[in-house]
Motif scaffolding. Structure first.
Motif, PDB file in Angstrom:
ATOM      1  N   THR A  31      66.316 -21.283  73.378  1.00  0.00           N
ATOM      2  CA  THR A  31      65.643 -20.662  74.205  1.00  0.00           C
ATOM      3  C   THR A  31      64.136 -20.594  74.189  1.00  0.00           C
ATOM      4  O   THR A  31      63.855 -19.726  74.993  1.00  0.00           O
ATOM      5  CB  THR A  31      66.404 -19.213  73.820  1.00  0.00           C
ATOM      6  N   ASP A  32      63.875 -21.511  72.886  1.00  0.00           N
ATOM      7  CA  ASP A  32      62.108 -21.523  73.278  1.00  0.00           C
ATOM      8  C   ASP A  32      61.569 -22.285  74.683  1.00  0.00           C
ATOM      9  O   ASP A  32      60.286 -22.328  74.806  1.00  0.00           O
ATOM     10  CB  ASP A  32      61.511 -21.736  71.977  1.00  0.00           C
ATOM     11  N   GLY A  33      62.930 -23.458  75.155  1.00  0.00           N
ATOM     12  CA  GLY A  33      61.864 -24.380  75.787  1.00  0.00           C
ATOM     13  C   GLY A  33      62.489 -23.832  77.313  1.00  0.00           C
ATOM     14  O   GLY A  33      63.446 -22.677  77.349  1.00  0.00           O
ATOM     15  N   ASN A  34      61.883 -24.319  78.663  1.00  0.00           N
ATOM     16  CA  ASN A  34      62.622 -24.788  79.429  1.00  0.00           C
ATOM     17  C   ASN A  34      63.613 -25.369  79.959  1.00  0.00           C
ATOM     18  O   ASN A  34      63.725 -26.264  81.136  1.00  0.00           O
ATOM     19  CB  ASN A  34      61.547 -24.405  80.363  1.00  0.00           C
ATOM     20  N   ASP A  35      63.983 -26.071  78.522  1.00  0.00           N
ATOM     21  CA  ASP A  35      64.594 -27.263  78.700  1.00  0.00           C
ATOM     22  C   ASP A  35      66.012 -26.969  79.299  1.00  0.00           C
ATOM     23  O   ASP A  35      66.597 -25.952  79.396  1.00  0.00           O
ATOM     24  CB  ASP A  35      65.004 -28.264  78.031  1.00  0.00           C
ATOM     25  N   ARG A  49      70.419 -19.364  80.752  1.00  0.00           N
ATOM     26  CA  ARG A  49      68.973 -18.617  81.145  1.00  0.00           C
ATOM     27  C   ARG A  49      69.081 -17.137  80.899  1.00  0.00           C
ATOM     28  O   ARG A  49      69.223 -16.162  79.830  1.00  0.00           O
ATOM     29  CB  ARG A  49      70.053 -17.756  82.224  1.00  0.00           C
ATOM     30  N   GLN A  50      67.662 -16.477  80.515  1.00  0.00           N
ATOM     31  CA  GLN A  50      66.997 -15.322  80.504  1.00  0.00           C
ATOM     32  C   GLN A  50      67.451 -14.244  81.203  1.00  0.00           C
ATOM     33  O   GLN A  50      68.107 -14.077  82.147  1.00  0.00           O
ATOM     34  CB  GLN A  50      66.307 -14.662  80.386  1.00  0.00           C
ATOM     35  N   PHE A  59      69.614 -13.943  75.688  1.00  0.00           N
ATOM     36  CA  PHE A  59      69.974 -15.531  76.914  1.00  0.00           C
ATOM     37  C   PHE A  59      71.190 -15.489  76.053  1.00  0.00           C
ATOM     38  O   PHE A  59      71.882 -15.162  75.235  1.00  0.00           O
ATOM     39  CB  PHE A  59      68.779 -16.623  76.389  1.00  0.00           C
ATOM     40  N   ASP A  66      71.667 -26.145  90.115  1.00  0.00           N
ATOM     41  CA  ASP A  66      70.566 -26.265  90.157  1.00  0.00           C
ATOM     42  C   ASP A  66      69.419 -26.494  91.234  1.00  0.00           C
ATOM     43  O   ASP A  66      68.306 -26.629  91.616  1.00  0.00           O
ATOM     44  CB  ASP A  66      70.383 -27.288  88.710  1.00  0.00           C
ATOM     45  N   LYS A  71      69.781 -20.381  92.004  1.00  0.00           N
ATOM     46  CA  LYS A  71      70.542 -21.108  90.509  1.00  0.00           C
ATOM     47  C   LYS A  71      71.144 -20.440  89.897  1.00  0.00           C
ATOM     48  O   LYS A  71      71.471 -19.918  89.118  1.00  0.00           O
ATOM     49  CB  LYS A  71      68.920 -21.186  89.662  1.00  0.00           C
ATOM     50  N   THR A  88      66.011 -15.083  71.691  1.00  0.00           N
ATOM     51  CA  THR A  88      65.036 -16.008  71.184  1.00  0.00           C
ATOM     52  C   THR A  88      65.250 -16.687  69.840  1.00  0.00           C
ATOM     53  O   THR A  88      64.685 -16.132  68.738  1.00  0.00           O
ATOM     54  CB  THR A  88      63.548 -15.291  71.538  1.00  0.00           C
TER      55      THR A  88
END
Length: 109
Positions: A31-35, A49-50, A59, A66, A71, A88
């Motif tokens: 959740t820390d990344g946008n990967d 997805r937040q 999340f 995409d 999205k 998170t």
């Protein structure tokens, strides 16, 4: 029964897409990344997805279109017919047994 069939087809699609998208065993998303893991042609993505309707940062694990601006989510993980939420610091990992979703403390979600 229809929901179960849809889920199985979605997971098979995801597994096949991950194989062709070169996602390696033991790969993980946080959740820390946008990967995200993307399908080979970039049509779909899998990841976190937040949720914006909650005061805390929660999340969901989802598959979404995409290539379009909004999205649109087409699948999300659920438990007991409710949206499965992850705080998170959580992560999802692909293992020999399948996908695992764990909390920041390492507990299974």
């Amino acid at each position: 029964m229809a929901a179960l069939t849809f889920l199985i087809r979605t997971l098979v699609f995801l597994r096949v897409s991950l194989v062709f998208a070169n996602v390696n065993l033991d790969s993980r998303l946080s959740t820390d990344g946008n990967d995200a893991w993307r399908s080979p042609w970039g049509e779909f993505a899998f990841g976190f997805r937040q949720l914006s309707n909650f005061g805390t940062k929660l999340f969901m694990v989802a598959i979404w279109y995409d290539k379009i601006p909004d999205k649109t989510v087409v699948w999300s993980a659920k438990t007991d017919y409710r949206l499965a939420t992850a705080p998170t610091g959580s992560h999802v990992q692909i293992t020999k047994e399948g996908l695992s979703l764990t909390s920041p403390e390492g507990d299974s979600i």
